[in-house]
Design an enzyme around this catalytic site. Structure first.
Site, mmCIF file in Angstrom:
data_model
loop_
_atom_site.group_PDB
_atom_site.id
_atom_site.type_symbol
_atom_site.label_atom_id
_atom_site.label_comp_id
_atom_site.label_asym_id
_atom_site.label_seq_id
_atom_site.Cartn_x
_atom_site.Cartn_y
_atom_site.Cartn_z
ATOM 1 N N HIS A 188 12.002 31.095 65.676
ATOM 2 C CA HIS A 188 13.263 30.351 65.785
ATOM 3 C C HIS A 188 13.765 29.957 64.407
ATOM 4 O O HIS A 188 12.998 29.612 63.506
ATOM 5 C CB HIS A 188 13.139 29.162 66.743
ATOM 6 C CG HIS A 188 12.454 27.934 66.209
ATOM 7 N ND1 HIS A 188 13.126 26.958 65.501
ATOM 8 C CD2 HIS A 188 11.188 27.488 66.336
ATOM 9 C CE1 HIS A 188 12.299 25.968 65.206
ATOM 10 N NE2 HIS A 188 11.111 26.271 65.700
ATOM 11 N N ASP B 223 9.321 23.876 59.930
ATOM 12 C CA ASP B 223 9.628 24.072 61.346
ATOM 13 C C ASP B 223 11.104 24.398 61.538
ATOM 14 O O ASP B 223 11.902 23.508 61.780
ATOM 15 C CB ASP B 223 9.247 22.812 62.127
ATOM 16 C CG ASP B 223 9.425 22.961 63.626
ATOM 17 O OD1 ASP B 223 9.558 24.104 64.102
ATOM 18 O OD2 ASP B 223 9.423 21.924 64.311
ATOM 19 N N GLU C 68 16.023 26.619 69.668
ATOM 20 C CA GLU C 68 14.655 26.413 70.146
ATOM 21 C C GLU C 68 14.346 24.939 70.243
ATOM 22 O O GLU C 68 13.662 24.487 71.175
ATOM 23 C CB GLU C 68 13.663 27.108 69.205
ATOM 24 C CG GLU C 68 12.213 27.113 69.706
ATOM 25 C CD GLU C 68 11.404 25.887 69.297
ATOM 26 O OE1 GLU C 68 10.272 25.741 69.792
ATOM 27 O OE2 GLU C 68 11.897 25.077 68.479
ATOM 28 N N GLU C 69 14.850 24.181 69.270
ATOM 29 C CA GLU C 69 14.558 22.752 69.231
ATOM 30 C C GLU C 69 15.186 21.995 70.409
ATOM 31 O O GLU C 69 14.792 20.871 70.701
ATOM 32 C CB GLU C 69 15.039 22.152 67.905
ATOM 33 C CG GLU C 69 14.353 22.718 66.668
ATOM 34 C CD GLU C 69 12.877 22.322 66.554
ATOM 35 O OE1 GLU C 69 12.349 21.695 67.498
ATOM 36 O OE2 GLU C 69 12.273 22.651 65.518
#
Length: 284
Positions: free
Chosen positions: A111, A123, A157-158
């Site tokens: 992602h 991330d 994605e988050e």
């Protein structure tokens, strides 16, 4: 006798050639200098676009544009898969490498979005950079895989794996059946890492990753399907693999900047991913 000797020599030569691996199927090895610049670029994008690269923001769109430009230049066929979430258009970037059996696809993804609170460089800029470096090595090597290679950088994605879920939902049953395995990398550069968390679902993928880490005496821990975009594929019955390096104190925070990524861990993760892609692309 001369004919027989000549035939024997030819057979020996053919056998030796068959035993010698094709040069383009030997996995390359990258250095931090080939990976970290992608993270620097994503950091610059976040800095100029409000401090993050979240779904629906200019920071995310600029991140997609950066990756797409590199892939287009390297000879990939890129497409944007659009979806809508929370009133905003989202984008998955999908890149196909020409060649390989289209009936047998090795699919690798990460992602690309961050949370709104920060730039998301570990991330998951780290996974996105490892994936991009892998794709660029495919191009640099002129890889001619047996299986077809496809890469994707997922949006939102988050927000709950929204982008990858939308992509898999939009595939026909026949398209899903053609995907032999999906490989995911989410957080590849965590500092002070204890172990690599390796997904154990597809046996060949798990073996490829575990074997690479074991050969270098790097610790691993077996995990199941969960936590990132491989869930979208696993829920559709597609075998999955991949790994993560685990969360850190800056996960989902403003301090998840490029300084939060350990270059050595990021480089090891990238080379592990390259090796697995090379192995699985050559399998039937």
């Amino acid at each position: 006798m001369a004919v027989a000797l000549g035939l024997c020599a030819a057979l020996v030569g053919a056998s030796a050639a068959a035993a010698e691996p094709r040069a383009d199927l030997v996995p390359p090895v990258v250095t931090a200098d080939q990976v970290m610049p992608h993270l620097d670029a994503l950091q610059r994008i976040a800095d100029r676009d409000g401090g993050n690269r979240a779904h629906g923001t200019r920071g995310y769109r600029d991140s997609v544009a950066y990756v797409k430009a590199a892939l287009d230049k390297a000879g990939f066929r890129t497409t944007l898969h659009r979806f809508t979430h929370d009133g905003a258009t989202g984008y998955n970037l999908v890149a196909d490498w020409p060649g390989g059996d289209p009936g047998h696809v090795v699919f690798a993804g990460a992602h690309l979005d961050s949370v709104e609170a920060g730039p998301g460089i570990n991330d998951n800029g780290s996974g996105s950079a490892a994936l991009l470096a892998t794709a660029l090595e495919v191009s640099r090597a002129g890889l001619t895989p047996d299986r077809h290679l496809r890469f994707a950088w997922w949006g939102a994605e988050e927000a709950g794996m929204v982008g990858s879920t939308a992509y898999v939902r939009d595939l026909s049953a026949a398209e899903r059946d053609r995907i032999d395995v999906y490989l995911n990398v989410d957080m590849a550069g965590t500092k002070d890492i204890r172990q690599w968390l390796v997904v154990h679902d597809d046996p060949a993928a798990a073996e490829a990753f575990e074997g690479w880490f074991a050969a270098r005496n790097l610790p691993t821990f077996e995990i199941g399907i969960g936590g990132s975009d491989h869930v979208s594929f696993g829920d559709a019955g597609i075998p999955v693999g991949g790994f993560a390096t685990g969360i850190d104190d800056c996960t989902h925070d403003a301090c998840d900047r490029v300084e939060n990524v350990d270059p050595q861990t990021e480089t090891l993760s990238t080379n592990a991913f390259i090796s697995a892609v090379w192995q699985l692309a050559a399998r039937r």
